[in-house]
Design an enzyme around this catalytic site. Structure first.
Site, mmCIF file in Angstrom:
data_model
loop_
_atom_site.group_PDB
_atom_site.id
_atom_site.type_symbol
_atom_site.label_atom_id
_atom_site.label_comp_id
_atom_site.label_asym_id
_atom_site.label_seq_id
_atom_site.Cartn_x
_atom_site.Cartn_y
_atom_site.Cartn_z
ATOM 1 C CG HIS A 74 -1.802 -1.110 1.384
ATOM 2 N ND1 HIS A 74 -2.226 -1.558 2.606
ATOM 3 C CD2 HIS A 74 -2.388 -1.928 0.470
ATOM 4 C CE1 HIS A 74 -3.041 -2.592 2.441
ATOM 5 N NE2 HIS A 74 -3.140 -2.838 1.152
ATOM 6 C CE LYS A 84 1.841 3.372 5.631
ATOM 7 N NZ LYS A 84 1.330 2.138 5.022
ATOM 8 C CE1 TYR A 144 -0.556 2.636 9.299
ATOM 9 C CE2 TYR A 144 -1.054 0.558 10.384
ATOM 10 C CZ TYR A 144 -1.387 1.548 9.478
ATOM 11 O OH TYR A 144 -2.550 1.452 8.755
ATOM 12 C CG ASP A 182 -4.353 -5.410 -0.369
ATOM 13 O OD1 ASP A 182 -4.459 -4.232 -0.770
ATOM 14 O OD2 ASP A 182 -4.046 -5.693 0.796
#
Length: 194
Positions: A74, A84, A144, A182
């Site tokens: 992603h 991130k 995250y 996905d």
């Protein structure tokens, strides 16, 4: 007088390790354990800035997944891209960051790091990367920080098994569990880059 506080103030509580891709770091904390359990410093803004640079994290996210779940690859496009700082608080995952920066000498290359509740590692992924992870334990809780909010109009995905990237996932394709979104991800050659 030497106190525990003075020792901790002058002692590196997190090691910042460069990877083979510029801007991507593995963070390894110093863990203090005894019969009661353990303690470690998961994030300290001043140390992070000294080792990596200034990043304004604006949101923390958490997901729980079972064995074989693969989330990714992603990213968010353009002005909505995200840096991130990722880690696992329960279980074990294989975490991957793919360089999508066209001018980078490592464009199209990836970093793969095992993150687990045992090793307590974190991975910092700057803007300009696709990110994904594969769950290797029965369950995994993944958390995250991001420096930009989720923007559905800017989200994008690249196939986890794209032959141009050639990620060596340690699991049989029949055991991979993915979202429908996905499964419809683009090939690397068709994806929008930075």
């Amino acid at each position: 007088m030497l106190t525990i506080k003075n020792i901790l103030c002058n002692f590196a509580l997190m090691e910042y390790k460069k990877t083979d891709i510029e801007g991507v770091y593995v963070l390894e904390p110093k863990v203090f354990g005894d019969s009661r359990g353990y303690f470690f410093e998961a994030f300290k803004q001043s140390d992070f800035e000294k080792n990596i640079g200034h990043v304004d994290f604006v949101q923390d996210n958490e997901s729980k997944s079972s064995y074989g779940v693969l989330r990714g690859l992603h990213y968010q496009k353009g002005a909505f891209s995200q840096a991130k700082l990722v880690r696992v608080i329960q279980g074990k995952v294989l975490d991957v960051a793919v360089d999508l920066r066209r001018k980078s000498p490592t464009f199209g290359k990836y970093v793969m790091v095992e993150l687990s509740e045992d090793n307590k590692r974190q991975l910092f992924i700057p803007r300009g990367f696709a990110h994904g992870f594969l769950v290797l334990s029965e369950k995994a809780v993944f958390t995250y920080k991001v420096d930009n909010v989720y923007a559905p109009q800017a989200e994008a995905s690249i196939r986890y098994d794209d032959p141009d990237i050639n990620i060596q996932w340690p699991i049989d394709a029949k055991d991979v569990l993915m979202s429908e979104k996905d499964m419809k991800a683009l090939a690397f050659k068709d994806a929008e880059m930075f």
